[in-house]
Design a protein around this motif. Structure first.
Motif, PDB file in Angstrom:
ATOM      1  N   THR A  91      -0.163  -0.887   7.385  1.00 39.47           N
ATOM      2  CA  THR A  91      -1.190  -0.523   6.407  1.00 39.47           C
ATOM      3  C   THR A  91      -2.431  -1.396   6.501  1.00 39.47           C
ATOM      4  OG1 THR A  91      -0.214  -1.980   4.761  1.00 39.47           O
ATOM      5  CG2 THR A  91       0.530   0.298   4.762  1.00 39.47           C
ATOM      6  N   LYS A  92      -3.446  -0.935   5.801  1.00 38.00           N
ATOM      7  CA  LYS A  92      -4.713  -1.668   5.639  1.00 38.00           C
ATOM      8  C   LYS A  92      -5.389  -1.980   6.971  1.00 38.00           C
ATOM      9  CE  LYS A  92      -2.879  -3.584   1.348  1.00 38.00           C
ATOM     10  NZ  LYS A  92      -2.896  -4.615   0.329  1.00 38.00           N
ATOM     11  N   GLY A 120       0.785  -1.234   0.000  1.00 39.79           N
ATOM     12  CA  GLY A 120       0.000   0.000   0.000  1.00 39.79           C
ATOM     13  C   GLY A 120       0.819   1.288   0.000  1.00 39.79           C
ATOM     14  N   LYS A 121       2.026   1.235  -0.546  1.00 37.04           N
ATOM     15  CA  LYS A 121       2.897   2.421  -0.566  1.00 37.04           C
ATOM     16  C   LYS A 121       2.344   3.511  -1.477  1.00 37.04           C
ATOM     17  CE  LYS A 121       6.400  -0.072  -1.899  1.00 37.04           C
ATOM     18  NZ  LYS A 121       5.672  -1.373  -1.855  1.00 37.04           N
ATOM     19  N   PHE A 138      -0.804   5.078  -0.211  1.00 39.23           N
ATOM     20  CA  PHE A 138      -0.470   5.990   0.876  1.00 39.23           C
ATOM     21  C   PHE A 138      -0.320   7.416   0.338  1.00 39.23           C
ATOM     22  CE2 PHE A 138       3.118   8.225   2.850  1.00 39.23           C
ATOM     23  CZ  PHE A 138       2.797   8.218   4.198  1.00 39.23           C
ATOM     24  N   ASP A 189       2.150  -4.759   6.115  1.00 39.50           N
ATOM     25  CA  ASP A 189       0.712  -5.062   6.150  1.00 39.50           C
ATOM     26  C   ASP A 189       0.321  -5.416   7.576  1.00 39.50           C
ATOM     27  OD1 ASP A 189      -1.841  -6.432   5.973  1.00 39.50           O
ATOM     28  OD2 ASP A 189      -1.472  -6.699   3.832  1.00 39.50           O
ATOM     29  N   SER A 190      -0.642  -4.692   8.118  1.00 41.49           N
ATOM     30  CA  SER A 190      -0.995  -4.861   9.536  1.00 41.49           C
ATOM     31  C   SER A 190      -1.532  -6.256   9.853  1.00 41.49           C
ATOM     32  CB  SER A 190      -2.042  -3.814   9.937  1.00 41.49           C
ATOM     33  OG  SER A 190      -3.217  -3.980   9.166  1.00 41.49           O
ATOM     34  N   PHE A 235       6.870   0.145   5.284  1.00 36.47           N
ATOM     35  CA  PHE A 235       5.464  -0.285   5.247  1.00 36.47           C
ATOM     36  C   PHE A 235       5.341  -1.783   5.491  1.00 36.47           C
ATOM     37  CE2 PHE A 235       3.076   3.408   3.691  1.00 36.47           C
ATOM     38  CZ  PHE A 235       4.125   4.258   3.424  1.00 36.47           C
ATOM     39  N   PHE A 294      -2.120   2.811   9.929  1.00 36.26           N
ATOM     40  CA  PHE A 294      -2.553   3.596   8.769  1.00 36.26           C
ATOM     41  C   PHE A 294      -3.624   2.874   7.968  1.00 36.26           C
ATOM     42  CE2 PHE A 294      -2.221   5.528   4.581  1.00 36.26           C
ATOM     43  CZ  PHE A 294      -2.067   6.874   4.903  1.00 36.26           C
ATOM     44  N   SER A 295      -4.503   3.670   7.375  1.00 37.93           N
ATOM     45  CA  SER A 295      -5.439   3.122   6.395  1.00 37.93           C
ATOM     46  C   SER A 295      -5.663   4.138   5.288  1.00 37.93           C
ATOM     47  CB  SER A 295      -6.779   2.787   7.045  1.00 37.93           C
ATOM     48  OG  SER A 295      -7.751   2.580   6.034  1.00 37.93           O
ATOM     49  N   SER A 296      -5.355   3.758   4.077  1.00 34.80           N
ATOM     50  CA  SER A 296      -5.571   4.651   2.934  1.00 34.80           C
ATOM     51  C   SER A 296      -7.047   4.895   2.715  1.00 34.80           C
ATOM     52  CB  SER A 296      -4.993   4.033   1.661  1.00 34.80           C
ATOM     53  OG  SER A 296      -3.616   3.962   1.757  1.00 34.80           O
TER      54      SER A 296
END
Ligand code: GTP
Ligand code: MG
Length: 194
Positions: free
Chosen positions: A141-142, A34-35, A38, A113-114, A111, A174-176
């Motif tokens: 992320t996500k 998800g870079k 972002f 992935d969570s 980054f 983070f979440s886009s």
């Protein structure tokens, strides 16, 4: 602040990296983490950064100018399985070359992935950042795919591998999609560059 955002260039070889004097934030981590999303989410631009519909498509280093104050450098992701070994080696060289030779790198965002444990490649990246002495933050992320109750578990998964990782210090959830973590990231940038 964060209003004047523009794409500068895509570079496929280290020799083509533009010479500039602005400090850089590099985005690194696995392919598909998800870079690029972002960038679009943070600056509220739908298609500033290309989102790979099929992961591993982005092979270039992409430069973005933020307020003529700093650059965001989107590095190609690693670890995508369906890529030939020679292609992977080329990526490895490009990314590690950039990290080792970068004169203006002020910060790295790593980054992860969570939902997943950091991989061996994440460990390699982390070691690279430590040896070069580049300051870094972890961006998980996500998080929109997690339940609220899973947030701390997700951060723990990272700190089990990287003991220095601490939520509210150097780790951002983070979440886009939901915009979670944007404020924290912008605060980091503001404190560093403005
Ligand atoms: P490479 O360019 O291959 O290194 O991948 P990348 O890290 O730039 O990932 P990218 O931003 O292209 O996103 C990969 C996929 O994940 C896309 O389908 C995105 O829509 C999705 N994605 C990215 N961020 C989020 C997020 O915060 N939440 C959810 N649910 N999906 C996301
Ligand atoms: Mg990308």
């Amino acid at each position: 602040m964060f209003e004047n955002v523009s794409f500068i260039s895509s570079v496929y070889n280290l020799k083509d990296v533009p010479h500039n004097a602005l400090p850089e934030v590099i985005l690194c981590g696995r392919s598909n983490v998800g870079k690029s999303s972002f960038i679009n989410s943070l600056f509220n631009r739908k298609s500033l950064a290309k989102i790979s519909s099929s992961p591993g498509k982005t092979r270039s280093i992409n430069f973005y100018d933020i307020d003529e104050t700093f650059y965001i450098v989107d590095l190609p992701g690693y670890g995508y399985a369906k890529i030939s070994i020679s292609e992977r080696e080329k990526w490895g060289k490009l990314v590690s070359g950039y990290i080792h030779e970068g004169q203006n790198i002020a910060l790295a965002l790593h980054f992860i992935d969570s939902r997943h444990k950091p991989t061996q490649l994440d460990v390699m990246l982390n070691e690279m950042l430590k040896t070069t002495g580049i300051p870094y933050f972890f961006v998980l992320t996500k998080t929109d795919k997690l339940k609220q109750s899973e947030f701390s578990q997700s951060a723990k998964m990272v700190s089990e591998v990287f003991s220095e990782a601490k939520i509210n210090e150097n780790l951002v959830l983070f979440s886009s999609i939901k915009g979670r973590g944007q404020k924290e990231i912008k605060k980091i940038f503001r404190n560093m560059f403005y």
